[in-house]
Design a protein around this motif. Structure first.
Motif, PDB file in Angstrom:
ATOM      1  N   MET A   1       0.896  -1.061   0.102  1.00  0.00           N
ATOM      2  CA  MET A   1      -0.161  -0.320   0.065  1.00  0.00           C
ATOM      3  C   MET A   1       1.007   1.084  -0.058  1.00  0.00           C
ATOM      4  SD  MET A   1      -3.044   1.232   2.715  1.00  0.00           S
ATOM      5  CE  MET A   1      -3.888  -0.183   2.665  1.00  0.00           C
ATOM      6  N   LYS A   2       0.740   2.185  -0.791  1.00  0.00           N
ATOM      7  CA  LYS A   2       1.402   3.442  -1.030  1.00  0.00           C
ATOM      8  C   LYS A   2       1.082   4.381   0.051  1.00  0.00           C
ATOM      9  CE  LYS A   2       2.365   7.143  -4.109  1.00  0.00           C
ATOM     10  NZ  LYS A   2       2.085   7.806  -5.419  1.00  0.00           N
ATOM     11  N   VAL A  88       6.083   0.430  14.474  1.00  0.00           N
ATOM     12  CA  VAL A  88       6.480  -1.171  14.455  1.00  0.00           C
ATOM     13  C   VAL A  88       5.591  -2.036  13.571  1.00  0.00           C
ATOM     14  CG1 VAL A  88       6.810  -2.968  16.271  1.00  0.00           C
ATOM     15  CG2 VAL A  88       7.116  -0.403  16.844  1.00  0.00           C
ATOM     16  N   VAL A  89       6.292  -2.702  12.902  1.00  0.00           N
ATOM     17  CA  VAL A  89       5.641  -3.859  12.220  1.00  0.00           C
ATOM     18  C   VAL A  89       6.282  -5.199  12.351  1.00  0.00           C
ATOM     19  CG1 VAL A  89       5.094  -4.710   9.541  1.00  0.00           C
ATOM     20  CG2 VAL A  89       5.431  -2.011  10.352  1.00  0.00           C
ATOM     21  N   SER A  90       5.488  -6.048  13.198  1.00  0.00           N
ATOM     22  CA  SER A  90       6.286  -7.164  13.990  1.00  0.00           C
ATOM     23  C   SER A  90       6.283  -8.148  12.487  1.00  0.00           C
ATOM     24  CB  SER A  90       5.258  -7.900  14.992  1.00  0.00           C
ATOM     25  OG  SER A  90       5.437  -6.773  16.158  1.00  0.00           O
ATOM     26  N   ASP A  91       5.363  -8.325  11.675  1.00  0.00           N
ATOM     27  CA  ASP A  91       5.410  -9.340  10.500  1.00  0.00           C
ATOM     28  C   ASP A  91       4.804  -8.537   9.510  1.00  0.00           C
ATOM     29  OD1 ASP A  91       5.677 -11.248   8.804  1.00  0.00           O
ATOM     30  OD2 ASP A  91       4.624 -12.867  10.369  1.00  0.00           O
ATOM     31  N   ASP A  95       0.702  -7.785   7.631  1.00  0.00           N
ATOM     32  CA  ASP A  95       0.086  -6.354   7.770  1.00  0.00           C
ATOM     33  C   ASP A  95      -0.327  -5.819   6.531  1.00  0.00           C
ATOM     34  OD1 ASP A  95       0.042  -3.366   7.742  1.00  0.00           O
ATOM     35  OD2 ASP A  95       1.183  -3.382   9.570  1.00  0.00           O
ATOM     36  N   PRO A  96      -1.517  -5.487   6.144  1.00  0.00           N
ATOM     37  CA  PRO A  96      -2.124  -5.209   4.675  1.00  0.00           C
ATOM     38  C   PRO A  96      -1.422  -4.128   4.060  1.00  0.00           C
ATOM     39  CG  PRO A  96      -3.340  -4.714   6.555  1.00  0.00           C
ATOM     40  CD  PRO A  96      -2.381  -5.320   7.261  1.00  0.00           C
ATOM     41  N   ARG A  97      -0.656  -3.187   5.145  1.00  0.00           N
ATOM     42  CA  ARG A  97       0.036  -2.001   4.373  1.00  0.00           C
ATOM     43  C   ARG A  97       1.473  -2.621   3.510  1.00  0.00           C
ATOM     44  NH1 ARG A  97       0.746   1.547   9.622  1.00  0.00           N
ATOM     45  NH2 ARG A  97       1.128  -0.409  10.350  1.00  0.00           N
ATOM     46  N   PHE A  98       1.692  -3.640   4.148  1.00  0.00           N
ATOM     47  CA  PHE A  98       3.277  -4.173   3.235  1.00  0.00           C
ATOM     48  C   PHE A  98       3.306  -5.512   2.818  1.00  0.00           C
ATOM     49  CE2 PHE A  98       3.700  -1.369   7.046  1.00  0.00           C
ATOM     50  CZ  PHE A  98       4.359  -0.109   6.672  1.00  0.00           C
ATOM     51  N   ALA A  99       2.046  -6.115   2.792  1.00  0.00           N
ATOM     52  CA  ALA A  99       1.925  -7.615   2.602  1.00  0.00           C
ATOM     53  C   ALA A  99       2.598  -7.909   1.098  1.00  0.00           C
ATOM     54  CB  ALA A  99       0.538  -8.303   2.724  1.00  0.00           C
ATOM     55  N   THR A 105       7.979  -9.323  -0.368  1.00  0.00           N
ATOM     56  CA  THR A 105       7.733 -10.581  -1.207  1.00  0.00           C
ATOM     57  C   THR A 105       8.943 -11.021  -1.996  1.00  0.00           C
ATOM     58  OG1 THR A 105       6.886  -9.264  -3.147  1.00  0.00           O
ATOM     59  CG2 THR A 105       5.341  -9.888  -1.418  1.00  0.00           C
ATOM     60  N   SER A 106       9.890 -10.195  -1.952  1.00  0.00           N
ATOM     61  CA  SER A 106      11.295 -10.633  -2.731  1.00  0.00           C
ATOM     62  C   SER A 106      12.328 -10.178  -2.112  1.00  0.00           C
ATOM     63  CB  SER A 106      11.048 -10.177  -4.177  1.00  0.00           C
ATOM     64  OG  SER A 106      11.158  -8.812  -4.202  1.00  0.00           O
TER      65      SER A 106
END
Length: 494
Positions: A1-2, A88-91, A95-99, A105-106
């Motif tokens: 997500m931008k 804080v992004v634990s995973d 997280d829908p913002r970064f999945a 992903t790479s």
């Protein structure tokens, strides 16, 4: 997500650019803070990330090689949206913002992110100090607290860097101002020196004008005196010859009477004894001879005065310098004689073999007069009881005049005395216009300065002074035998 743009995006970017830190070389202070963040958070990656208009650029980095990434995929773009809190992004995969973020992903497969915003004193978040891991994790409260503290230190470094830049700019500006001031000071000094030269020139010109006026008046006075003296002098001289002849005739007649009438009457005999006729007959011729000597002496003095002055003659001519020196000495003879406070000044002349010298005769005579007068006055002061002690009096005052041929082009005239001499400070100023060591009212300080101008400017020569305190002073006049480009008039005498 931008991530969306912050509400203060324009001000934030302006603040970032104001730090002038983008695309600069690595700096130890930022590298150390990134390293501490990695150690404290126990992550393989830590960054000091600055979010520009289209990218995030890494000022310091630990664990990666990349220099920057696009802003659209940057975790920091989200972190700066909440400047008061650590993002804080634990995973990241959960997280829908970064999945679906390509960084998740790479490669490099980011799973954990904790970013403390870099908030400026104006309240703008320009980037983050972040810790990154390739596996999910949850930071402790102490790690979050340390990350916040380190982010504040990053901002402190940015402010310090900005202050240093400002200080550097101020130093440059001060140097520029100092340089401008120095240039202005140099210009002022140059102007001051120029004004001083103009002032000296004006003073010299004023002195020369005063001197010219005095010499013009002296010229008229000399001409008048010479005329007034020559007329009665010629009358007396011519009549002395006649009177002497009459006297010889009378004496011859009286001798004839004495032989014819060897025994005069008692009345005449008494008169003869009263007037001491024998002594009178013997002394009267001597008296006439003395009178004739006196008239010749007066004539010589007048001629010397006229030869010396020649104030109406301005032409350049070939002359005998020795004649000019002798005429000047003749003119100053009364000053050399014994005075109540000193004995006679002895003049020692050592004349060399000089050719005729091309010069302005009248002006060079003035130089000789000034230098000789200076020597005479020095010896007067050296014998003045008001200025000297008995043990320091110059008991045998002497003036030395030396002329010599230096080479085929130059001659030198040295005029020296054995007076008290001068200090170096006085020697440095001796040729300045209006400078004098005489008491007020006894000199204008123009003689030596005028002499300097005559020798150096009119004759392209040199006038130097050398003095040793307690031993005397000498002036050296060096002039060329002939100056190029000047028409000459043959003249054997000064």
């Amino acid at each position: 997500m931008k991530a969306p743009l912050p509400d203060n995006e324009a001000q934030r970017l302006a603040q970032l650019l104001n730090y002038n830190i983008l695309d600069t070389a690595t700096e130890t202070a930022y590298d150390d803070l990134a390293l501490l963040a990695a150690h404290i958070c126990e992550t393989p990656v830590s960054l000091v990330s600055l979010v520009d208009r289209d990218r995030q650029w890494f000022k310091a980095k630990v664990g990666i090689e990349a220099e920057e990434t696009h802003r659209d995929v940057a975790f920091c773009s989200h972190a700066i949206l909440q400047p008061q809190d650590v993002l804080v992004v634990s995973d990241a995969r959960q997280d829908p913002r970064f999945a679906d973020n390509p960084l998740v992903t790479s490669d490099p497969n980011i799973r954990f992110y904790a970013g403390a915003p870099l908030v400026t004193p104006q309240g703008h978040a320009i980037g983050t100090l972040c810790a990154i891991d390739y596996k999910p994790r949850t930071p402790s409260p102490k790690q979050i607290e340390a990350l916040e503290a380190l982010s504040r230190q990053v901002v402190a470094q940015l402010e310090l860097r900005l202050n240093v830049q400002d200080l550097s700019q101020e130093v440059k500006e001060r140097r520029r101002v100092e340089t401008a001031l120095l240039q202005s000071e140099m210009q002022l000094r140059n102007k001051t020196r120029q004004l001083q030269r103009i002032l000296r020139k004006l003073r010299q010109t004023q002195g020369q004008l005063i001197h010219a006026g005095k010499m013009s008046s002296l010229s008229q006075l000399v001409a008048g005196i010479a005329h007034e003296i020559n007329n009665p002098l010629g009358f007396v001289a011519s009549n002395l010859d006649c009177a002497q002849q009459y006297l010889e005739d009378i004496l011859s007649l009286m001798e004839g009477y004495r032989q014819t009438y060897p025994s005069p009457p008692p009345v005449l005999q008494e008169q003869i004894e009263d007037i001491e006729l024998d002594y009178l007959l013997e002394d009267f011729p001597k008296l006439f001879s003395s009178m004739k000597t006196g008239t010749h002496r007066i004539k010589d003095i007048v001629n010397s005065l006229r030869n010396f002055a020649r104030l109406d003659e301005k032409e350049y001519k070939s002359v005998d310098l020795h004649v000019g020196l002798d005429n000047t000495l003749e003119f100053l003879q009364h000053r050399l004689q014994a005075q109540p406070h000193r004995p006679e000044i002895k003049v020692v002349k050592r004349y060399g073999q000089l050719p005729l010298v091309s010069c302005y005769a009248a002006q060079l005579n003035q130089v000789f007069q000034y230098l000789l007068l200076n020597a005479i006055e020095a010896l007067d002061r050296a014998n003045d009881p008001k200025m000297t002690k008995e043990e320091t009096v110059v008991r045998f005052p002497q003036i030395r005049i030396v002329t010599e041929l230096i080479d085929s082009d130059w001659v030198r005239i040295t005029i020296g005395d054995n007076g008290f001499g001068m200090s170096e400070a006085l020697q440095e100023r001796i040729f300045e216009p209006f400078f004098t060591t005489k008491p007020v009212g006894q000199g204008m300080g123009l003689g030596l300065s005028t002499s300097y101008q005559i020798v150096t400017q009119k004759h392209q020569g040199e006038l130097k002074c050398r003095s040793i305190p307690g031993r005397g002073t000498a002036f050296f006049v060096k002039i060329p035998i002939c100056q190029k480009g000047v028409g000459l008039i043959a003249h054997p005498k000064l």
